[in-house]
Write a protein that holds these residues in place. Structure first.
Motif, PDB file in Angstrom:
ATOM      1  N   UNK A   5       7.799  97.515  28.939  1.00 26.92           N
ATOM      2  CA  UNK A   5       8.206  98.912  28.723  1.00 26.92           C
ATOM      3  C   UNK A   5       9.646  99.027  28.250  1.00 26.92           C
ATOM      4  N   UNK A   6      10.304  97.902  28.049  1.00 24.68           N
ATOM      5  CA  UNK A   6      11.742  97.925  27.738  1.00 24.68           C
ATOM      6  C   UNK A   6      12.044  98.884  26.569  1.00 24.68           C
ATOM      7  N   UNK A   7      12.999  99.762  26.764  1.00 26.49           N
ATOM      8  CA  UNK A   7      13.366 100.720  25.721  1.00 26.49           C
ATOM      9  C   UNK A   7      12.538 101.986  25.785  1.00 26.49           C
ATOM     10  N   UNK A   8      11.484 101.980  26.600  1.00 23.31           N
ATOM     11  CA  UNK A   8      10.595 103.137  26.646  1.00 23.31           C
ATOM     12  C   UNK A   8      10.417 103.671  28.053  1.00 23.31           C
ATOM     13  N   UNK A   9       9.171 104.018  28.355  1.00 26.45           N
ATOM     14  CA  UNK A   9       8.878 104.678  29.635  1.00 26.45           C
ATOM     15  C   UNK A   9       7.893 103.821  30.437  1.00 26.45           C
ATOM     16  N   UNK A  10       8.162 103.699  31.725  1.00 25.78           N
ATOM     17  CA  UNK A  10       7.194 103.060  32.624  1.00 25.78           C
ATOM     18  C   UNK A  10       6.694 104.150  33.568  1.00 25.78           C
TER      19      UNK A  10
END
Ligand SMILES: Nc1ncnc2c1ncn2[C@@H]1O[C@H](COP(=O)(O)OP(=O)(O)OP(=O)(O)O)[C@@H](O)[C@H]1O
Length: 603
Positions: free
Chosen positions: A388-393
């Motif tokens: 999810x790096x850079x985004x949403x988890x």
């Protein structure tokens, strides 16, 4: 041998008739229908959701304005001439069904002969095919005008058609359809990834909002991403994708109408609040005056407020906790937030903590090194956090996260690094975490079942998605979900009323599965309660044929029943208690509460 009638005068029509003959068609014989299976129709509708949405918002209103009193249908076909969706007069639709001008059927010129949809695809330009100009005789009772729709990058993406009873088209019809397609193509520019600025252009300032304006879309640095044909003409083809817009404009200041020597222009920021609005169904009421900005409701103030707050805190990277009963749409809410957010081009990884075995959850979330434990993938696993790096988890059912995983999660959130199990190093991660639960996390904290420090780390804004029985847009929600599953069917008003009074304990999930079932089983228009399978009828109806909505309404129904029974038994409590199956004391208590005296008490 049957002879085809005299070919028409217009060259393009003659060519089209020639192609029809070459395809082996006979003008006097109705050609065989080529129809997609139902599941593929659904798939195509899904694939064309954005286009359908744009047609509904930017072409259908104009269609209604002009054609609502005529026997006409607005038709969207894909690049192969397969009809994806139709709108308009219901009784005319039935007539068109006779020639299979309905959803899922191919109207390719080679299969149906000269017709506006198929011929516009071949010609790659707008065409009108009026009555007898259709190659097949059975089609002579209609007039069709169609225009291809092109993507911002110039690829054919569909065809928009208006089909009417023969007399209804005139010379202006083609201009109208072109206007609709122009609106659609302009709107599609808003969907280009990275679009940040929209520049409207025209030789006169009055055209800037006319639907006939040139439009150039750029990224946030002012680099051209796409333009429509009018912009290319106004700018005499000076701009190509990748060029700097500032080479033709003096200023990129927003919203003011400005002028260069050649043209007027206005710069706007791109409205990205568009993606994935639920389709405005054919049987949905006319749009409410104020369009909600959240795509997941049709006028519910609670969802709208939750949405607005969530968008705000997300942009500021403040934590977000979503609660709500099962099926209220928490997952969908997060997906819509992601699409709408600045992180939309980055990953959204969702994980249901309740669905994973407790001893695997840490490996799933944080990853593991090769050979970290028996049975693991020998290559190791990077883990959901790094994915999810850079985004949403999105951590759904966070309440089910074991305490050991909770402390690890807290560490990752605080340090912004993740160390896979068994690894000797850690990796930096930049992830925005949203959590959801249908359990009360605060209560769990109080009971020591959820780490307090983690709760404080996660909690920023807490929003609760309402159970559907409390939603003010329930009727529109049911209509819209039903329309997503329906072919051409509609729900009768009386059935819809029953459905809006049912409490839907499974929330949107239950509405969704019920609508899916009704649409699959009832292939008729105007579906009534009695058309439904028994178990569904039963669930919508209470014992006395009235409907129970909430505890409050249930109470009201029971009270009404008690009063009716007391009237029917002339106030005989013993008889009423036997009929209702409750004790005499209960009846006295209830009557007392209602302020009603029995005959005995009165005397
Ligand atoms: N606004 C909506 N319009 C149409 N369908 C929806 C909408 N919201 C949710 N759904 C459908 O309802 C079902 C349940 O939605 P979702 O999984 O988002 O609920 P949830 O609250 O996360 O459920 P749970 O708590 O059980 O995980 C899904 O099939 C989803 O597609």
């Amino acid at each position: 041998m049957l002879v085809n009638p005299t070919p028409p005068q217009k060259a393009w029509l003659r060519d089209s008739w020639k192609r029809s003959i070459q395809a082996g068609l006979n003008s006097r014989t109705q050609p065989e229908d080529h129809r997609l299976p139902r599941n593929e129709v659904t798939e195509r509708v899904d694939q064309h959701q954005t286009l359908i949405q744009v047609v509904e918002e930017h072409a259908y209103p104009l269609f209604c304005q002009i054609f609502s009193r005529t026997d006409s249908r607005l038709i969207l076909a894909d690049t192969k001439g397969i009809i994806i969706k139709t709108w308009g007069q219901k009784r005319f639709r039935e007539k068109l069904t006779e020639i299979a001008l309905d959803q899922g059927v191919y109207w390719d010129e080679g299969l149906k002969g000269t017709n506006a949809i198929g011929t516009a695809i071949v010609e790659k330009r707008p065409v009108s095919v009026i009555g007898g100009e259709h190659f097949i005789r059975h089609h002579h009772f209609i007039s069709c005008t169609a225009s291809p729709i092109f993507s911002p990058t110039g690829e054919l993406i569909g065809v928009l058609d208006v089909t009417s009873e023969y007399q209804a088209h005139n010379d202006a019809t083609q201009v109208l359809i072109q206007n609709m397609v122009q609106n659609i193509e302009s709107e599609l520019l808003n969907f280009i990834p990275d679009a940040a600025l929209k520049i409207k252009l025209g030789h006169d300032s009055s055209v800037l909002d006319s639907g006939w304006q040139g439009i150039v879309v750029t990224d946030k640095n002012g680099q051209v991403l796409a333009q429509n044909a009018i912009a290319a003409s106004v700018l005499a083809n000076q701009l190509q994708p990748g060029d700097a817009i500032e080479s033709v404009l003096d200023s990129l200041a927003l919203n003011r109408v400005r002028k260069t020597e050649q043209f007027y222009y206005q710069v706007e920021s791109v409205n990205r609040h568009h993606s994935n609005k639920p389709s405005l169904a054919k049987n949905m009421p006319v749009k409410s005056e104020q369009q909600p900005s959240c795509p997941l409701h049709q006028g519910d103030p609670v969802v709208e407020q939750a949405w607005k707050q969530a968008i705000t805190v997300m942009d500021k990277r403040i934590g977000l906790v979503i609660s709500g009963e099962t099926g209220t749409g928490k997952n969908e809410f997060v997906k819509a937030l992601h699409r709408q957010s600045v992180l939309s081009d980055n990953p959204l990884i969702s994980i249901n903590c309740g669905a994973l075995p407790k001893d695997l959850i840490e490996a799933e979330l944080f990853g593991y090194a090769p050979g970290a434990f028996t049975g693991a993938n020998p290559k190791g696993f990077e883990g959901r956090f790094r994915q999810a790096d850079g985004g949403i988890l999105f951590l759904d059912e966070i309440a089910d996260l074991p305490l050991s995983a909770q402390s690890r999660l807290l560490h990752v959130l605080q340090e912004k690094v993740v160390a896979p199990i068994g690894a000797t190093r850690s990796y930096p991660v930049d992830v925005y975490v949203i959590v959801a639960s249908h359990k009360n996390l605060k209560e769990m904290v109080a009971q020591g079942e959820f780490r307090e420090d983690l709760w404080y780390r996660l909690e920023g804004l807490s929003i609760t998605l309402p159970s559907v029985r409390y939603r003010q847009d329930l009727e529109a929600l049911i209509r819209s979900i039903f329309a997503q599953h329906a072919n051409q069917q509609t729900l009768s008003d009386s059935l819809l009323e029953k459905m809006t009074h049912y409490p839907w304990p499974g929330n949107i999930r239950e509405i969704d599965s019920t609508c899916r079932l009704i649409a699959a089983l009832c292939d008729i228009d105007n579906i009534q309660l009695t058309d439904l399978p028994d178990n569904i009828q039963e669930k919508f109806c209470s014992l006395d044929g009235r409907v129970t909505t909430s505890v409050h309404d249930l109470q009201a129904t029971l009270e009404a029943k008690l009063i009716q029974t007391m009237q029917a038994t002339n106030g005989n409590v013993s008889l009423a208690s036997r009929l209702l199956g409750v004790s005499r004391n209960t009846i006295y208590r209830k009557l007392n509460k209602l302020g009603i005296k029995t005959t005995k008490q009165q005397s």
